[in-house]
Design a protein around this motif. Structure first.
Motif, PDB file in Angstrom:
ATOM      1  N   PRO A  46       0.811  -1.230   0.000  1.00  0.00           N
ATOM      2  CA  PRO A  46       0.000   0.000   0.000  1.00  0.00           C
ATOM      3  C   PRO A  46       0.843   1.277   0.000  1.00  0.00           C
ATOM      4  O   PRO A  46       2.022   1.265   0.360  1.00  0.00           O
ATOM      5  N   ASP A  47       0.201   2.383  -0.415  1.00  0.00           N
ATOM      6  CA  ASP A  47       0.841   3.700  -0.308  1.00  0.00           C
ATOM      7  C   ASP A  47       0.817   4.176   1.141  1.00  0.00           C
ATOM      8  O   ASP A  47       1.693   4.925   1.578  1.00  0.00           O
ATOM      9  N   VAL A  48      -0.253   3.770   1.854  1.00  0.00           N
ATOM     10  CA  VAL A  48      -0.474   4.234   3.221  1.00  0.00           C
ATOM     11  C   VAL A  48      -0.827   3.040   4.101  1.00  0.00           C
ATOM     12  O   VAL A  48      -1.602   2.170   3.690  1.00  0.00           O
ATOM     13  N   VAL A  49      -0.249   2.997   5.296  1.00  0.00           N
ATOM     14  CA  VAL A  49      -0.672   2.038   6.321  1.00  0.00           C
ATOM     15  C   VAL A  49      -1.308   2.844   7.445  1.00  0.00           C
ATOM     16  O   VAL A  49      -0.653   3.687   8.067  1.00  0.00           O
ATOM     17  N   ALA A  50      -2.601   2.618   7.669  1.00  0.00           N
ATOM     18  CA  ALA A  50      -3.336   3.312   8.729  1.00  0.00           C
ATOM     19  C   ALA A  50      -3.524   2.355   9.896  1.00  0.00           C
ATOM     20  O   ALA A  50      -3.866   1.186   9.696  1.00  0.00           O
ATOM     21  N   VAL A  51      -3.306   2.822  11.104  1.00  0.00           N
ATOM     22  CA  VAL A  51      -3.419   1.951  12.275  1.00  0.00           C
ATOM     23  C   VAL A  51      -4.308   2.596  13.331  1.00  0.00           C
ATOM     24  O   VAL A  51      -4.367   3.827  13.466  1.00  0.00           O
ATOM     25  N   GLU A  52      -4.998   1.748  14.075  1.00  0.00           N
ATOM     26  CA  GLU A  52      -5.896   2.195  15.148  1.00  0.00           C
ATOM     27  C   GLU A  52      -5.068   2.602  16.368  1.00  0.00           C
ATOM     28  O   GLU A  52      -5.061   1.956  17.406  1.00  0.00           O
ATOM     29  N   CYS A  54      -3.233   6.369  18.369  1.00  0.00           N
ATOM     30  CA  CYS A  54      -2.973   7.799  18.427  1.00  0.00           C
ATOM     31  C   CYS A  54      -1.499   7.950  18.807  1.00  0.00           C
ATOM     32  O   CYS A  54      -0.824   6.955  19.116  1.00  0.00           O
ATOM     33  N   GLU A  55      -0.992   9.164  18.804  1.00  0.00           N
ATOM     34  CA  GLU A  55       0.438   9.369  19.063  1.00  0.00           C
ATOM     35  C   GLU A  55       0.891   8.818  20.420  1.00  0.00           C
ATOM     36  O   GLU A  55       1.906   8.110  20.501  1.00  0.00           O
ATOM     37  N   ILE A 123       2.626   6.418   7.167  1.00  0.00           N
ATOM     38  CA  ILE A 123       1.942   5.879   8.343  1.00  0.00           C
ATOM     39  C   ILE A 123       0.920   6.900   8.829  1.00  0.00           C
ATOM     40  O   ILE A 123       1.260   8.064   9.066  1.00  0.00           O
ATOM     41  N   GLU A 124      -0.325   6.480   8.949  1.00  0.00           N
ATOM     42  CA  GLU A 124      -1.391   7.355   9.426  1.00  0.00           C
ATOM     43  C   GLU A 124      -1.963   6.794  10.739  1.00  0.00           C
ATOM     44  O   GLU A 124      -2.345   5.625  10.806  1.00  0.00           O
ATOM     45  N   LEU A 125      -2.008   7.627  11.757  1.00  0.00           N
ATOM     46  CA  LEU A 125      -2.618   7.250  13.031  1.00  0.00           C
ATOM     47  C   LEU A 125      -4.056   7.767  13.010  1.00  0.00           C
ATOM     48  O   LEU A 125      -4.285   8.974  13.030  1.00  0.00           O
ATOM     49  N   ILE A 126      -5.033   6.858  12.960  1.00  0.00           N
ATOM     50  CA  ILE A 126      -6.416   7.269  12.686  1.00  0.00           C
ATOM     51  C   ILE A 126      -7.323   7.260  13.911  1.00  0.00           C
ATOM     52  O   ILE A 126      -8.484   7.647  13.818  1.00  0.00           O
ATOM     53  N   ASP A 127      -6.811   6.827  15.045  1.00  0.00           N
ATOM     54  CA  ASP A 127      -7.681   6.772  16.222  1.00  0.00           C
ATOM     55  C   ASP A 127      -7.664   8.109  16.956  1.00  0.00           C
ATOM     56  O   ASP A 127      -6.709   8.885  16.864  1.00  0.00           O
ATOM     57  N   ARG A 128      -8.726   8.351  17.704  1.00  0.00           N
ATOM     58  CA  ARG A 128      -8.819   9.559  18.520  1.00  0.00           C
ATOM     59  C   ARG A 128      -7.833   9.474  19.677  1.00  0.00           C
ATOM     60  O   ARG A 128      -7.491   8.382  20.150  1.00  0.00           O
ATOM     61  N   ILE A 215      -4.641   1.653   0.526  1.00  0.00           N
ATOM     62  CA  ILE A 215      -4.452   1.802   1.974  1.00  0.00           C
ATOM     63  C   ILE A 215      -4.711   0.463   2.658  1.00  0.00           C
ATOM     64  O   ILE A 215      -5.707  -0.209   2.366  1.00  0.00           O
ATOM     65  N   VAL A 216      -3.834   0.076   3.559  1.00  0.00           N
ATOM     66  CA  VAL A 216      -4.099  -1.035   4.470  1.00  0.00           C
ATOM     67  C   VAL A 216      -4.388  -0.433   5.833  1.00  0.00           C
ATOM     68  O   VAL A 216      -3.565   0.317   6.369  1.00  0.00           O
ATOM     69  N   ALA A 217      -5.569  -0.722   6.371  1.00  0.00           N
ATOM     70  CA  ALA A 217      -5.968  -0.178   7.666  1.00  0.00           C
ATOM     71  C   ALA A 217      -6.022  -1.305   8.691  1.00  0.00           C
ATOM     72  O   ALA A 217      -6.758  -2.278   8.526  1.00  0.00           O
ATOM     73  N   VAL A 218      -5.238  -1.177   9.749  1.00  0.00           N
ATOM     74  CA  VAL A 218      -5.183  -2.189  10.805  1.00  0.00           C
ATOM     75  C   VAL A 218      -6.039  -1.691  11.965  1.00  0.00           C
ATOM     76  O   VAL A 218      -5.706  -0.688  12.612  1.00  0.00           O
ATOM     77  N   ILE A 219      -7.136  -2.394  12.208  1.00  0.00           N
ATOM     78  CA  ILE A 219      -8.064  -1.954  13.254  1.00  0.00           C
ATOM     79  C   ILE A 219      -8.473  -3.160  14.107  1.00  0.00           C
ATOM     80  O   ILE A 219      -8.410  -4.302  13.660  1.00  0.00           O
ATOM     81  N   GLY A 220      -8.897  -2.906  15.340  1.00  0.00           N
ATOM     82  CA  GLY A 220      -9.435  -3.965  16.168  1.00  0.00           C
ATOM     83  C   GLY A 220     -10.708  -4.522  15.540  1.00  0.00           C
ATOM     84  O   GLY A 220     -11.528  -3.765  14.991  1.00  0.00           O
ATOM     85  N   ALA A 221     -10.892  -5.824  15.609  1.00  0.00           N
ATOM     86  CA  ALA A 221     -12.042  -6.452  14.963  1.00  0.00           C
ATOM     87  C   ALA A 221     -13.366  -5.872  15.457  1.00  0.00           C
ATOM     88  O   ALA A 221     -14.354  -5.847  14.719  1.00  0.00           O
ATOM     89  N   ALA A 222     -13.389  -5.381  16.695  1.00  0.00           N
ATOM     90  CA  ALA A 222     -14.620  -4.827  17.252  1.00  0.00           C
ATOM     91  C   ALA A 222     -15.089  -3.587  16.496  1.00  0.00           C
ATOM     92  O   ALA A 222     -16.269  -3.216  16.581  1.00  0.00           O
ATOM     93  N   HIS A 223     -14.195  -2.935  15.764  1.00  0.00           N
ATOM     94  CA  HIS A 223     -14.553  -1.718  15.034  1.00  0.00           C
ATOM     95  C   HIS A 223     -14.892  -1.984  13.566  1.00  0.00           C
ATOM     96  O   HIS A 223     -15.276  -1.046  12.850  1.00  0.00           O
TER      97      HIS A 223
END
Length: 365
Positions: A46-52, A54-55, A123-128, A215-223
């Motif tokens: 991917p061009d971007v890896v997004a992960v669940e 925050c900093e 790398i994108e941090l997508i969680d609040r 984009i590959v987005a790595v998120i918890g299955a609950a979301h």
């Protein structure tokens, strides 16, 4: 038009008009999830890896020894003790599960970040921000619910139930996970809405806003289901970053109850005379001081902490901004400053009653 395609277990391809998102649903203590993240990123480049994340959460994963830099007295003084306690209980519970499964908690998120860096993906941090989430939970959840869930989490820490990787993987299955989340939301509506639903909307919009073709987005299955639902249209998520101010009712209650108690003391002097008023105040001092001192003693506090708690309790119980617990914790943190070993062993010792009494940081909390 957005198209969804399940391409393998817990990996969904979401096609926009201008980009594709590969949504990888994971468990935070699963080696199979780590493998799935690595394989997905290596396969699709991917061009971007997004992960669940925050900093602050990414920093804690990459620097697990950050506990060593914590100023415990400042945490207590700023009123963040309960928030720290809640985070610590969650971290400890995850680490307990992870130890059983021989994996570090959050390893799949860190794997996503590391694999993305290997292929020079953004790398994108997508969680609040976790701090915002905790504050909104505090604002929108009743004290009873907060107490119940913290009590349940603490109880789980001290139980020795073994969880297998098969059970973890089974829980990731959509139908069972949905039922579990529904039960949780029904039992704790304020926490369920803030912890799950709001973050589903938040991360879905973040994914919509990301610039990138693949984009590959790595998120918890609950979301997973929530993100699939909300990603289909734009959302204004600015309100989800706001910390709501105290309600008028909470302000009236916090100041009103002490005012009523003080008024009763005054009425005792005017209506019953000096002896009645003095007896009322003496009873108040005896009950509040004795109870607070006993609580500190049970926690094996320092003698100075017990004394300070007893002296301050009659006043702090009438002050809405300071509690006798904050005084006790502050004094304990000053007279028994945490040692390096306390900070190094904090997560390990938090899984036993003995550890909470021996570790200086845990005793303060």
């Amino acid at each position: 038009m957005i198209n969804f395609e399940e391409i393998k277990d817990n990996v969904t391809k979401i096609a926009f008009s201008d980009k594709v998102v590969y949504l990888v649903g994971t468990a935070h203590v699963s080696q199979k999830s780590v493998d799935a993240v690595r394989e997905t990123i290596q396969e699709f480049k991917p061009d971007v890896v997004a992960v669940e994340l925050c900093e602050p959460r990414l920093n804690s994963l990459e620097n697990p020894s950050q506990w060593h830099n914590m100023n415990l007295f400042e945490v207590i003084k700023s009123g963040k003790g309960f928030m720290l306690l809640s985070q610590l209980v969650l971290i400890t519970f995850q680490k307990k599960l992870a130890r059983q499964l021989n994996i570090k908690p959050g390893a799949e998120m860190l794997e996503g970040v590391n694999q993305g860096r290997l292929i020079n993906a953004k790398i994108e941090l997508i969680d609040r921000q976790v701090r915002t989430t905790m504050k909104r939970i505090w604002a929108f959840t009743s004290f009873r619910s907060l107490y119940q869930i913290l009590n349940a989490a603490l109880s789980a820490l001290f139980q020795e139930h073994k969880v297998s990787e098969e059970e973890i993987e089974e829980l990731k299955q959509s139908a069972k996970l949905t039922d579990t989340l529904n039960e949780f939301t029904k039992a704790f509506p304020g926490i369920g809405k803030t912890l799950v639903d709001e973050r589903d909307r938040y991360m879905a919009q973040k994914l919509r806003d990301i610039k990138g073709d693949k984009i590959v987005a790595v998120i918890g299955a609950a979301h997973g289901n929530g993100i699939k639902k909300y990603i289909q249209e734009d959302h204004d998520i600015s309100e989800l970053d706001l910390i709501p101010p105290p309600t008028i009712l909470s302000k009236v209650t916090s100041w009103g109850i002490p005012a009523i108690i003080i008024a009763l003391f005054v009425a005792g002097f005017f209506l019953g005379g000096k002896d009645v008023g003095s007896n009322m105040i003496a009873s108040w001092v005896f009950i509040t001081s004795g109870s607070a001192a006993l609580g500190s003693l049970i926690c094996l506090a320092h003698p100075l902490t017990i004394l300070a708690t007893a002296i301050s309790a009659p006043v702090t119980t009438l002050h809405p901004l300071i509690s006798s617990g904050m005084v006790a914790a502050g004094v304990e943190a000053l007279v028994r400053k945490p040692k390096v070993i306390d900070l190094e062993e904090i997560v390990d010792q938090a899984s036993s009653v003995k550890g909470w009494l021996r570790n200086r940081v845990l005793r303060v909390l």
